[in-house]
Design an enzyme around this catalytic site. Structure first.
Site, PDB file in Angstrom:
ATOM      1  N   ASP A 167       0.853  -1.180   0.000  1.00  0.00           N
ATOM      2  CA  ASP A 167       0.000   0.000   0.000  1.00  0.00           C
ATOM      3  C   ASP A 167       0.895   1.237   0.000  1.00  0.00           C
ATOM      4  O   ASP A 167       1.447   1.625   1.033  1.00  0.00           O
ATOM      5  CB  ASP A 167      -0.908  -0.014   1.232  1.00  0.00           C
ATOM      6  CG  ASP A 167      -1.769   1.237   1.324  1.00  0.00           C
ATOM      7  OD1 ASP A 167      -1.969   1.895   0.289  1.00  0.00           O
ATOM      8  OD2 ASP A 167      -2.226   1.562   2.444  1.00  0.00           O
ATOM      9  N   ARG A 280       2.860   8.900   3.779  1.00  0.00           N
ATOM     10  CA  ARG A 280       1.567   8.479   3.229  1.00  0.00           C
ATOM     11  C   ARG A 280       0.717   9.697   2.847  1.00  0.00           C
ATOM     12  O   ARG A 280      -0.473   9.788   3.156  1.00  0.00           O
ATOM     13  CB  ARG A 280       0.805   7.596   4.229  1.00  0.00           C
ATOM     14  CG  ARG A 280       1.537   6.315   4.587  1.00  0.00           C
ATOM     15  CD  ARG A 280       0.781   5.514   5.625  1.00  0.00           C
ATOM     16  NE  ARG A 280      -0.528   5.115   5.136  1.00  0.00           N
ATOM     17  CZ  ARG A 280      -0.769   4.057   4.369  1.00  0.00           C
ATOM     18  NH1 ARG A 280       0.246   3.279   3.989  1.00  0.00           N
ATOM     19  NH2 ARG A 280      -1.982   3.765   3.989  1.00  0.00           N
ATOM     20  N   ASP A 284       0.332  14.010  -4.720  1.00  0.00           N
ATOM     21  CA  ASP A 284      -0.251  14.947  -5.678  1.00  0.00           C
ATOM     22  C   ASP A 284       0.564  16.239  -5.767  1.00  0.00           C
ATOM     23  O   ASP A 284       0.740  16.794  -6.862  1.00  0.00           O
ATOM     24  CB  ASP A 284      -1.703  15.251  -5.313  1.00  0.00           C
ATOM     25  CG  ASP A 284      -1.895  15.581  -3.836  1.00  0.00           C
ATOM     26  OD1 ASP A 284      -0.907  15.613  -3.082  1.00  0.00           O
ATOM     27  OD2 ASP A 284      -3.054  15.818  -3.431  1.00  0.00           O
ATOM     28  N   ARG A 324       0.697  19.351   4.844  1.00  0.00           N
ATOM     29  CA  ARG A 324       0.824  19.792   3.443  1.00  0.00           C
ATOM     30  C   ARG A 324       1.850  20.929   3.331  1.00  0.00           C
ATOM     31  O   ARG A 324       2.627  20.974   2.378  1.00  0.00           O
ATOM     32  CB  ARG A 324      -0.533  20.245   2.908  1.00  0.00           C
ATOM     33  CG  ARG A 324      -1.619  19.193   2.953  1.00  0.00           C
ATOM     34  CD  ARG A 324      -1.412  18.107   1.938  1.00  0.00           C
ATOM     35  NE  ARG A 324      -1.989  18.454   0.650  1.00  0.00           N
ATOM     36  CZ  ARG A 324      -2.048  17.637  -0.393  1.00  0.00           C
ATOM     37  NH1 ARG A 324      -1.516  16.421  -0.307  1.00  0.00           N
ATOM     38  NH2 ARG A 324      -2.581  18.029  -1.534  1.00  0.00           N
TER      39      ARG A 324
END
Length: 356
Positions: A167, A280, A284, A324
């Site tokens: 994953d 994780r 993007d 972020r």
């Protein structure tokens, strides 16, 4: 002279030229040659009726146009859009491949595959599978059946699973060897973009195929600069809405060229991929930086209604904005400069706008 006196005597006594009672209106009409029987009255009635008919026709036409206009706006407001025929059918490398990233949400995957199979521009559907157990035989059979039933074209999209035992968010950008299209539409399994909107975005991408074209804009801005080191902040949707500026479109719903799959995996700094694996998050942002660094150009935001059909994702978790921000600045430090380019332009379908 006698004739003139006789004419004046006749007028003064009320006797007309033809021996009847004198009427000034009749006299003028007779001199013009237009006063005879009832024909002028009928002509005037006909002209009046024609005038009323034209007015009613014009009024009915105006009402009809107004109803069409209001109806289209109500439909758009309610989230319904009429079907417009697609013009993106594929020559050799035309059309696009829908690349769906999924993880343990089979019900959402079924909805997504069924929807994108109905889009006439979809040449293939690839499912990025990152679970330790492979997809079941029944799931594969169901999805293949729904592709066959939902597709509106003679050429049915080719459905395949790209299996990954680990994953890892980097899996969604692994190169795919047997692609038949240059265009990749990267999308999460819980995001539905109407086919007409998707086709419009594909047309935009065809005009600028080196950049990213998508539906979810984000931005960055310089927060502070200390000792020659800049610190940037990552801005979400409300920042874009407030400033009218963006510098990224997220890969949860965006077109990009297939070459960026190779660049992401083999050329981009491995430190960035390791960061994505460890945290994780932020794959993007990594893709947006990669494309901006390669092109020196901003992405293109396509204005269009999209639907998120799943529960809230990681963006709703506490501390998401701070993570972020950290991703953005750590990646920029690896590049050694800010690759992102800001813009305030967006692509809009004029058919769904009030003014254009």
């Amino acid at each position: 002279m006698a004739a003139i006196i006789g004419l004046r005597d006749g007028l003064s006594t009320g006797i007309g030229l033809n021996g009847g009672l004198y009427s000034p209106a009749k006299e003028k009409a007779s001199l013009r040659g237009v006063y005879n029987s009832r024909s002028p009255y009928l002509l005037r009635r006909i002209r009046l009726l024609l005038g009323i008919g034209k007015f009613k026709l014009l009024l009915a036409l105006c009402v009809f146009i107004a109803l069409l206009f209001v109806g289209s706006k109500i439909g758009s407001f309610m989230g319904w859009n009429p079907h417009y025929s697609s013009s993106v059918s594929s020559p050799s490398r035309g059309g696009y491949t829908v690349l769906i990233n999924t993880w343990k949400r089979n019900s959402l995957l079924k909805q997504a595959v069924g929807h994108y199979a109905s889009c006439s521009g979809a040449d293939a559907i690839r499912v990025v599978w990152s679970e330790s157990d492979p997809p079941s035989v029944s799931l594969k059979a169901y999805l293949k059946g729904i592709v066959q039933s939902k597709s509106q074209t003679a050429h049915k999209p080719n459905l395949k699973f790209d299996l990954n035992e680990e994953d890892n968010l980097n899996n969604r950008f692994k190169p795919i060897e047997d692609l038949r299209t240059d265009a990749i539409f990267s999308v999460d399994d819980d995001v539905i973009v109407p086919c007409t909107t998707l086709d419009m975005a594909f047309t935009v991408w065809q005009s600028a195929s080196s950049t990213m074209v998508g539906f979810v804009p984000r931005m960055h801005w310089l927060d502070v600069e200390k000792d020659g080191v800049a610190y940037y902040k990552y801005g979400g949707w409300w920042s874009v809405w407030w400033t009218g500026t963006y510098s990224m479109v997220l890969s949860k719903a965006a077109f990009f060229h297939r070459k960026y799959l190779d660049l992401y995996t083999y050329t981009m700094s491995s430190s960035i991929r390791d960061y994505v694996t460890r945290e994780r998050n932020c794959e993007d942002i990594a893709m947006s930086l990669l494309v901006a660094n390669a092109t020196g150009a901003p992405p293109i935001w396509v204005k269009g209604k999209i639907y998120e059909i799943g529960a809230s994702g990681i963006s709703s978790l506490q501390g998401h904005s701070n993570r972020r921000n950290k991703c953005l600045n750590d990646f920029i430090s690896l590049y050694g400069a800010m690759p992102l380019v800001s813009t305030n332009l967006k692509a809009v379908d004029a058919r769904h706008e009030w003014f254009w």
